[in-house]
Design a protein around this motif. Structure first.
Motif, PDB file in Angstrom:
ATOM      1  N   ARG A  80       0.823  -1.212   0.000  1.00  0.00           N
ATOM      2  CA  ARG A  80       0.000   0.000   0.000  1.00  0.00           C
ATOM      3  C   ARG A  80       0.857   1.262   0.000  1.00  0.00           C
ATOM      4  O   ARG A  80       0.553   2.238  -0.652  1.00  0.00           O
ATOM      5  CB  ARG A  80      -0.901   0.035   1.233  1.00  0.00           C
ATOM      6  N   GLU A  81       1.933   1.229   0.782  1.00  0.00           N
ATOM      7  CA  GLU A  81       2.791   2.397   0.944  1.00  0.00           C
ATOM      8  C   GLU A  81       3.794   2.555  -0.192  1.00  0.00           C
ATOM      9  O   GLU A  81       4.544   3.516  -0.230  1.00  0.00           O
ATOM     10  CB  GLU A  81       3.579   2.304   2.270  1.00  0.00           C
ATOM     11  N   GLY A  82       3.882   1.583  -1.082  1.00  0.00           N
ATOM     12  CA  GLY A  82       4.858   1.646  -2.173  1.00  0.00           C
ATOM     13  C   GLY A  82       5.369   0.257  -2.495  1.00  0.00           C
ATOM     14  O   GLY A  82       4.615  -0.711  -2.497  1.00  0.00           O
ATOM     15  N   TYR A  83       6.673   0.163  -2.717  1.00  0.00           N
ATOM     16  CA  TYR A  83       7.287  -1.116  -3.055  1.00  0.00           C
ATOM     17  C   TYR A  83       8.220  -1.562  -1.939  1.00  0.00           C
ATOM     18  O   TYR A  83       8.772  -0.744  -1.209  1.00  0.00           O
ATOM     19  CB  TYR A  83       8.065  -1.003  -4.368  1.00  0.00           C
ATOM     20  N   GLU A  84       8.380  -2.873  -1.830  1.00  0.00           N
ATOM     21  CA  GLU A  84       9.252  -3.464  -0.805  1.00  0.00           C
ATOM     22  C   GLU A  84      10.154  -4.493  -1.467  1.00  0.00           C
ATOM     23  O   GLU A  84       9.701  -5.338  -2.225  1.00  0.00           O
ATOM     24  CB  GLU A  84       8.389  -4.142   0.264  1.00  0.00           C
ATOM     25  N   LYS A  85      11.442  -4.404  -1.165  1.00  0.00           N
ATOM     26  CA  LYS A  85      12.416  -5.347  -1.713  1.00  0.00           C
ATOM     27  C   LYS A  85      12.733  -6.372  -0.632  1.00  0.00           C
ATOM     28  O   LYS A  85      13.089  -6.013   0.492  1.00  0.00           O
ATOM     29  CB  LYS A  85      13.688  -4.600  -2.107  1.00  0.00           C
ATOM     30  N   GLN A  86      12.560  -7.648  -0.958  1.00  0.00           N
ATOM     31  CA  GLN A  86      12.839  -8.738  -0.018  1.00  0.00           C
ATOM     32  C   GLN A  86      13.939  -9.635  -0.567  1.00  0.00           C
ATOM     33  O   GLN A  86      13.866 -10.091  -1.707  1.00  0.00           O
ATOM     34  CB  GLN A  86      11.596  -9.603   0.213  1.00  0.00           C
ATOM     35  N   PHE A  87      14.945  -9.877   0.275  1.00  0.00           N
ATOM     36  CA  PHE A  87      15.984 -10.844  -0.042  1.00  0.00           C
ATOM     37  C   PHE A  87      15.607 -12.115   0.715  1.00  0.00           C
ATOM     38  O   PHE A  87      15.682 -12.161   1.940  1.00  0.00           O
ATOM     39  CB  PHE A  87      17.356 -10.319   0.365  1.00  0.00           C
ATOM     40  N   ARG A  88      15.193 -13.125  -0.008  1.00  0.00           N
ATOM     41  CA  ARG A  88      14.593 -14.310   0.600  1.00  0.00           C
ATOM     42  C   ARG A  88      15.616 -15.398   0.907  1.00  0.00           C
ATOM     43  O   ARG A  88      16.641 -15.512   0.238  1.00  0.00           O
ATOM     44  CB  ARG A  88      13.496 -14.852  -0.301  1.00  0.00           C
ATOM     45  N   TYR A  89      15.280 -16.209   1.923  1.00  0.00           N
ATOM     46  CA  TYR A  89      16.082 -17.363   2.327  1.00  0.00           C
ATOM     47  C   TYR A  89      15.196 -18.594   2.259  1.00  0.00           C
ATOM     48  O   TYR A  89      14.047 -18.554   2.689  1.00  0.00           O
ATOM     49  CB  TYR A  89      16.630 -17.173   3.747  1.00  0.00           C
ATOM     50  N   HIS A  90      15.738 -19.673   1.730  1.00  0.00           N
ATOM     51  CA  HIS A  90      14.936 -20.884   1.569  1.00  0.00           C
ATOM     52  C   HIS A  90      15.628 -22.077   2.206  1.00  0.00           C
ATOM     53  O   HIS A  90      16.824 -22.071   2.471  1.00  0.00           O
ATOM     54  CB  HIS A  90      14.630 -21.151   0.096  1.00  0.00           C
ATOM     55  N   CYS A  91      14.837 -23.110   2.446  1.00  0.00           N
ATOM     56  CA  CYS A  91      15.320 -24.362   3.026  1.00  0.00           C
ATOM     57  C   CYS A  91      16.295 -25.014   2.058  1.00  0.00           C
ATOM     58  O   CYS A  91      15.982 -25.138   0.869  1.00  0.00           O
ATOM     59  CB  CYS A  91      14.139 -25.287   3.312  1.00  0.00           C
ATOM     60  N   PRO A  92      17.452 -25.470   2.538  1.00  0.00           N
ATOM     61  CA  PRO A  92      18.406 -26.114   1.637  1.00  0.00           C
ATOM     62  C   PRO A  92      17.935 -27.468   1.115  1.00  0.00           C
ATOM     63  O   PRO A  92      18.435 -27.955   0.111  1.00  0.00           O
ATOM     64  CB  PRO A  92      19.665 -26.262   2.487  1.00  0.00           C
ATOM     65  N   ARG A  93      16.946 -28.039   1.761  1.00  0.00           N
ATOM     66  CA  ARG A  93      16.466 -29.364   1.364  1.00  0.00           C
ATOM     67  C   ARG A  93      15.304 -29.302   0.376  1.00  0.00           C
ATOM     68  O   ARG A  93      15.329 -29.911  -0.681  1.00  0.00           O
ATOM     69  CB  ARG A  93      16.050 -30.136   2.609  1.00  0.00           C
ATOM     70  N   CYS A  94      14.261 -28.542   0.725  1.00  0.00           N
ATOM     71  CA  CYS A  94      13.049 -28.538  -0.102  1.00  0.00           C
ATOM     72  C   CYS A  94      12.815 -27.227  -0.852  1.00  0.00           C
ATOM     73  O   CYS A  94      11.851 -27.107  -1.594  1.00  0.00           O
ATOM     74  CB  CYS A  94      11.832 -28.855   0.757  1.00  0.00           C
ATOM     75  N   GLN A  95      13.662 -26.231  -0.634  1.00  0.00           N
ATOM     76  CA  GLN A  95      13.587 -24.927  -1.306  1.00  0.00           C
ATOM     77  C   GLN A  95      12.386 -24.079  -0.890  1.00  0.00           C
ATOM     78  O   GLN A  95      12.064 -23.088  -1.553  1.00  0.00           O
ATOM     79  CB  GLN A  95      13.604 -25.092  -2.837  1.00  0.00           C
ATOM     80  N   LEU A  96      11.707 -24.409   0.198  1.00  0.00           N
ATOM     81  CA  LEU A  96      10.597 -23.606   0.709  1.00  0.00           C
ATOM     82  C   LEU A  96      11.147 -22.289   1.254  1.00  0.00           C
ATOM     83  O   LEU A  96      12.136 -22.280   1.990  1.00  0.00           O
ATOM     84  CB  LEU A  96       9.865 -24.348   1.828  1.00  0.00           C
ATOM     85  N   ILE A  98      11.519 -19.571   3.782  1.00  0.00           N
ATOM     86  CA  ILE A  98      11.215 -19.560   5.213  1.00  0.00           C
ATOM     87  C   ILE A  98      11.455 -18.213   5.875  1.00  0.00           C
ATOM     88  O   ILE A  98      10.910 -17.943   6.942  1.00  0.00           O
ATOM     89  CB  ILE A  98      11.998 -20.656   5.971  1.00  0.00           C
ATOM     90  N   ALA A  99      12.263 -17.349   5.257  1.00  0.00           N
ATOM     91  CA  ALA A  99      12.566 -16.063   5.869  1.00  0.00           C
ATOM     92  C   ALA A  99      12.974 -15.066   4.790  1.00  0.00           C
ATOM     93  O   ALA A  99      13.223 -15.433   3.645  1.00  0.00           O
ATOM     94  CB  ALA A  99      13.679 -16.214   6.892  1.00  0.00           C
ATOM     95  N   TYR A 100      13.051 -13.792   5.204  1.00  0.00           N
ATOM     96  CA  TYR A 100      13.545 -12.757   4.303  1.00  0.00           C
ATOM     97  C   TYR A 100      14.101 -11.602   5.110  1.00  0.00           C
ATOM     98  O   TYR A 100      13.850 -11.466   6.303  1.00  0.00           O
ATOM     99  CB  TYR A 100      12.462 -12.281   3.330  1.00  0.00           C
ATOM    100  N   GLU A 101      14.895 -10.783   4.434  1.00  0.00           N
ATOM    101  CA  GLU A 101      15.451  -9.560   5.010  1.00  0.00           C
ATOM    102  C   GLU A 101      15.279  -8.438   4.003  1.00  0.00           C
ATOM    103  O   GLU A 101      14.998  -8.691   2.832  1.00  0.00           O
ATOM    104  CB  GLU A 101      16.932  -9.743   5.362  1.00  0.00           C
ATOM    105  N   MET A 102      15.484  -7.214   4.456  1.00  0.00           N
ATOM    106  CA  MET A 102      15.366  -6.059   3.573  1.00  0.00           C
ATOM    107  C   MET A 102      16.713  -5.678   2.959  1.00  0.00           C
ATOM    108  O   MET A 102      16.762  -4.914   2.012  1.00  0.00           O
ATOM    109  CB  MET A 102      14.816  -4.849   4.330  1.00  0.00           C
ATOM    110  N   ASN A 103      17.814  -6.193   3.502  1.00  0.00           N
ATOM    111  CA  ASN A 103      19.153  -5.908   2.987  1.00  0.00           C
ATOM    112  C   ASN A 103      19.745  -7.159   2.362  1.00  0.00           C
ATOM    113  O   ASN A 103      19.417  -8.272   2.758  1.00  0.00           O
ATOM    114  CB  ASN A 103      20.070  -5.407   4.103  1.00  0.00           C
ATOM    115  N   GLU A 104      20.656  -6.950   1.440  1.00  0.00           N
ATOM    116  CA  GLU A 104      21.218  -8.072   0.684  1.00  0.00           C
ATOM    117  C   GLU A 104      22.093  -8.990   1.526  1.00  0.00           C
ATOM    118  O   GLU A 104      22.079 -10.202   1.345  1.00  0.00           O
ATOM    119  CB  GLU A 104      22.028  -7.533  -0.495  1.00  0.00           C
ATOM    120  N   HIS A 105      22.836  -8.449   2.462  1.00  0.00           N
ATOM    121  CA  HIS A 105      23.750  -9.256   3.262  1.00  0.00           C
ATOM    122  C   HIS A 105      23.076  -9.695   4.556  1.00  0.00           C
ATOM    123  O   HIS A 105      22.426  -8.900   5.228  1.00  0.00           O
ATOM    124  CB  HIS A 105      25.034  -8.487   3.553  1.00  0.00           C
TER     125      HIS A 105
END
Length: 145
Positions: A80-96, A98-105
């Motif tokens: 609603r407020e604009g755009y959001e950039k998410q750097f996502r993290y996935h399970c190493p086994r099933c690729q689901l 599971i988490a994200y951050e707003m910064n690349e590192h």
């Protein structure tokens, strides 16, 4: 005959205490595929949640945790407020995802967000909020619409 001297050290997690003399406890969480994903010094149910997507907010400065997830793609979402950039993290086994951050590192930002329903405390059992009941649409009801 030479004398053999040996010593052993016993270590236990109950020796570590907080300043107020309460024992520290670590909480272990698993992906829905039963892969170990997170160990943290707090219960995820007690942590605050984001209003936009109900993700669990983990403070990178206040919490001690280890997230065993692989860095994935960067996704741009419209909010609603604009755009959001998410750097996502996935399970190493099933690729689901599971988490994200707003910064690349990893842990370079203020928070890490764990998706609602992505982790469980009981290995091999999905939490109730991980499964959404979908009502099947019959062929006759879709033809009328």
């Amino acid at each position: 005959m030479p004398k053999i001297v040996s010593s052993s050290v016993v270590s236990s997690s109950d020796h570590a205490t907080k300043p107020d003399n309460q024992p520290k406890s670590l909480h272990v969480y698993y992906c829905l595929c039963s892969e170990f994903a997170l160990v943290i010094d707090a219960d995820l149910r007690q942590l605050p949640r984001r209003r936009t997507d109900n993700a669990i907010i983990i403070s990178n400065t206040r919490r001690t945790y280890k997230l065993t997830a692989e860095a994935g793609e960067c996704v741009l979402l419209k909010r609603r407020e604009g755009y959001e950039k998410q750097f996502r993290y996935h399970c190493p086994r099933c690729q689901l995802v599971i988490a994200y951050e707003m910064n690349e590192h990893r842990k370079s930002g203020a928070y890490t967000y764990v998706l609602d329903g992505a982790l469980t405390e009981n290995q091999g059992h999905a939490p109730a909020n991980a499964i959404i009941d979908v009502v099947p649409i019959s062929a006759s009801s879709s033809a009328q619409a």
